[in-house]
Design a protein around this motif. Structure first.
Motif, PDB file in Angstrom:
ATOM      1  N   ASN A 128      -9.384  -5.169   1.275  1.00  0.00           N
ATOM      2  CA  ASN A 128      -8.305  -5.677   0.434  1.00  0.00           C
ATOM      3  C   ASN A 128      -7.755  -6.988   0.969  1.00  0.00           C
ATOM      4  N   ILE A 129      -7.467  -7.039   2.251  1.00  0.00           N
ATOM      5  CA  ILE A 129      -6.879  -8.242   2.835  1.00  0.00           C
ATOM      6  C   ILE A 129      -7.837  -9.427   2.707  1.00  0.00           C
ATOM      7  N   GLN A 138      -7.183   0.937  12.836  1.00  0.00           N
ATOM      8  CA  GLN A 138      -8.299   0.078  13.214  1.00  0.00           C
ATOM      9  C   GLN A 138      -7.903  -1.385  13.014  1.00  0.00           C
ATOM     10  N   LEU A 139      -7.325  -1.651  11.860  1.00  0.00           N
ATOM     11  CA  LEU A 139      -6.862  -2.998  11.568  1.00  0.00           C
ATOM     12  C   LEU A 139      -5.702  -3.391  12.473  1.00  0.00           C
ATOM     13  N   GLU A 191      -6.736  -4.496  15.937  1.00  0.00           N
ATOM     14  CA  GLU A 191      -7.329  -5.828  15.914  1.00  0.00           C
ATOM     15  C   GLU A 191      -6.273  -6.909  15.716  1.00  0.00           C
ATOM     16  N   LEU A 192      -5.403  -6.705  14.732  1.00  0.00           N
ATOM     17  CA  LEU A 192      -4.446  -7.750  14.379  1.00  0.00           C
ATOM     18  C   LEU A 192      -3.331  -7.887  15.413  1.00  0.00           C
ATOM     19  N   LEU A 231     -18.008  -3.439  12.033  1.00  0.00           N
ATOM     20  CA  LEU A 231     -17.963  -2.220  11.226  1.00  0.00           C
ATOM     21  C   LEU A 231     -19.169  -2.120  10.301  1.00  0.00           C
ATOM     22  N   GLU A 252       3.115  -6.320   4.951  1.00  0.00           N
ATOM     23  CA  GLU A 252       2.181  -5.518   4.173  1.00  0.00           C
ATOM     24  C   GLU A 252       1.800  -4.213   4.857  1.00  0.00           C
ATOM     25  N   LEU A 309     -10.932 -11.223  11.453  1.00  0.00           N
ATOM     26  CA  LEU A 309     -11.133 -10.146  10.492  1.00  0.00           C
ATOM     27  C   LEU A 309     -12.593 -10.019  10.067  1.00  0.00           C
ATOM     28  N   GLU A 358      -6.815 -10.999  -0.844  1.00  0.00           N
ATOM     29  CA  GLU A 358      -5.648 -11.794  -0.471  1.00  0.00           C
ATOM     30  C   GLU A 358      -6.007 -13.131   0.144  1.00  0.00           C
ATOM     31  N   LEU A 359      -6.940 -13.129   1.099  1.00  0.00           N
ATOM     32  CA  LEU A 359      -7.210 -14.356   1.833  1.00  0.00           C
ATOM     33  C   LEU A 359      -8.295 -15.211   1.186  1.00  0.00           C
ATOM     34  N   SER A 392      -8.356   3.943   9.268  1.00  0.00           N
ATOM     35  CA  SER A 392      -8.599   2.598   8.743  1.00  0.00           C
ATOM     36  C   SER A 392      -7.428   1.680   9.059  1.00  0.00           C
ATOM     37  N   ILE A 394       0.864 -10.414   6.922  1.00  0.00           N
ATOM     38  CA  ILE A 394       0.037  -9.219   6.762  1.00  0.00           C
ATOM     39  C   ILE A 394       0.599  -8.059   7.559  1.00  0.00           C
ATOM     40  N   LEU A 440     -14.491  -8.481  12.861  1.00  0.00           N
ATOM     41  CA  LEU A 440     -14.319  -7.025  12.793  1.00  0.00           C
ATOM     42  C   LEU A 440     -15.185  -6.430  11.692  1.00  0.00           C
ATOM     43  N   HIS A 481       0.800  -1.227   0.000  1.00  0.00           N
ATOM     44  CA  HIS A 481       0.000   0.000   0.000  1.00  0.00           C
ATOM     45  C   HIS A 481       0.834   1.280   0.000  1.00  0.00           C
ATOM     46  N   LYS A 483     -16.530  -0.908   5.008  1.00  0.00           N
ATOM     47  CA  LYS A 483     -16.045   0.372   4.474  1.00  0.00           C
ATOM     48  C   LYS A 483     -14.595   0.669   4.859  1.00  0.00           C
ATOM     49  N   ASN A 484     -13.884  -0.347   5.308  1.00  0.00           N
ATOM     50  CA  ASN A 484     -12.456  -0.169   5.604  1.00  0.00           C
ATOM     51  C   ASN A 484     -11.642  -0.743   4.443  1.00  0.00           C
ATOM     52  N   PRO A 485     -10.984   0.119   3.645  1.00  0.00           N
ATOM     53  CA  PRO A 485     -10.333  -0.347   2.423  1.00  0.00           C
ATOM     54  C   PRO A 485      -9.234  -1.380   2.667  1.00  0.00           C
ATOM     55  N   TYR A 486      -8.487  -1.265   3.765  1.00  0.00           N
ATOM     56  CA  TYR A 486      -7.417  -2.230   4.025  1.00  0.00           C
ATOM     57  C   TYR A 486      -7.997  -3.582   4.396  1.00  0.00           C
ATOM     58  N   LEU A 487      -9.056  -3.544   5.209  1.00  0.00           N
ATOM     59  CA  LEU A 487      -9.723  -4.788   5.587  1.00  0.00           C
ATOM     60  C   LEU A 487     -10.326  -5.470   4.358  1.00  0.00           C
TER      61      LEU A 487
END
Lengths: 228, 228
Positions: free
Chosen positions: B155-156, A87-88, A91-92, B99, A160, B92, B160-161, A84, A156, B95, A62, B149-153
């Motif tokens: 995307n992952i 927020q992740l 959690e992670l 959200l 990432e 994830l 990816e997953l 954003s 991740i 989460l 990113h 609405k979380n772009p990184y979440l």
DNA sequence: AAGCATCAGATTGTCGACAATAACTGGAAG
DNA sequence: CTTCCAGTTATTGTCGACAATCTGATGCTT
């Protein structure tokens, strides 16, 4: 910089990836800049093939955004992006703490504690130089993440998300009392992990990250208001 | 397949990516197979440049593993891999539910409900054909993920997953009573989101995913014991 | 016979050039 | 003066060939 990069053979694409990535994170290539493949190829003295490989990996973490046939731009730092991302992260890394409390060996925990003591002493010596704090913090978080022993989570977070996190922190900075507090929070987290109290480690890590977010958020707001 | 792929221009690398990715997920290229760049280039009738671009993206979603100068292999499905993957998924998507309960519009919720009704009717018609269930389930989860609405979440999870998740599910299958139960669980989750009860939606989603994991886990164990 | 070094074959990494697409400039029409 | 269109330029996507590296087989040494 991170251990996952030293697989076996180092290729030209790997080298230029590290160079460009560092340049973006440190701000030498400013946020929002248009990426020109021919220019970068000349600048780093290689062909476009390995350069494109590197750009693909930068997109993965990113740091740049590509649109087909139109080129790539360095990502812009924004308040929504920060929220954003963190927020992740909360959690992670919270999950990483719970898993670390379960899976880290006594030796690994002892190593992290030694690392913290070392950070504390170097901090005394180089007071004010936030870069060392930055490196130390990243190192601490990296150890906990590895301690989770979950390969997808490790990938991740450390491959990432973390470079973007560092970009926010390096370019917007850590200021004042936050620096010294972070060490205490790290101590508390590793203590919870050592006590195999995953719930507590999770909670402390979330607070630690939330505090860091507020700090950067304020910098971003001040910077934003002063400009417009 | 997913909306994020239709950006603007479709390139040759995009096309071959979708083809190879589908082949891996569906098992047409078996797990563990060595990837030969010249062979795939001939097979899909293009040069190695776009092929390598596609392989880079396949590595990104964990469908292949590359080692420098040595080549790439299709990932192997294992019980540890499944557990690590679903551990992340629970966290994830949990989460994502919290959200989504916060950010999804009434219209988006209504659309998901319509989607579920549609799934129910098609399920009656095509009973037993697990592929449609598979597609429907992915679609439901995808909607909720987008709702975060979380772009990184987003995307992952979806870029990816999810292809690896699908690979486990397609190759090891969903069997028996699980298929019909999933619809009820989906209903309960979207109801919780509609009630803006993020906590409940989170809990239900975690259980839903955990149940799915146990199902696949059993298949893997049976398959493993029958072979050795 | 086992282990190691060496060499042949194939594969990956890299290069420079060409084709296709997008951004920019200039000009004409409203 | 603004807006739209076309030509030009530069950039990205793709190609085929070369160089560097790894894999596997062969033969030698102990």
């Amino acid at each position: 910089m991170l251990a996952t990069e030293f697989k076996e053979a180092i290729t030209a694409a790997d080298r230029v990836l590290v160079q460009i990535r560092t340049a973006i994170v440190e701000g030498d290539i400013p946020a929002g800049t248009k990426i020109s493949e021919p220019e970068l190829a000349r600048r780093y003295d290689l062909s476009r093939a390995p350069l494109r490989e590197a750009l693909a990996r930068l997109e993965r973490c990113h740091l740049i955004e590509r649109t087909p046939n139109a080129g790539a731009r360095v990502v812009k730092l924004s308040i929504e992006g920060l929220r954003s991302l963190y927020q992740l992260r909360e959690e992670l890394e919270g999950l990483a703490c719970r898993l670390a409390a379960e899976h880290m060996t006594e030796q690994e925990i002892a190593e992290v504690r030694a690392l913290l003591d070392q950070h504390l002493s170097t901090q005394r010596v180089r007071e004010g130089e936030s870069y060392y704090q930055e490196a130390g913090d990243v190192d601490f978080h990296y150890r906990v993440i590895l301690g989770s022993k979950n390969p997808y989570l490790i990938n991740i977070l450390s491959d990432e998300l973390y470079f973007l996190v560092r970009m926010y922190r390096v370019q917007l900075g850590m200021n004042g009392p936050r620096v010294s507090r972070a060490f205490d929070e790290h101590k508390a987290i590793i203590n919870a992990i050592a006590n195999r109290d995953g719930e507590l480690a999770d909670l402390l890590m979330r607070r630690h990250i939330a505090a860091s977010k507020r700090n950067i958020e304020q910098q971003l707001l001040q910077q934003g208001t002063s400009h417009g």
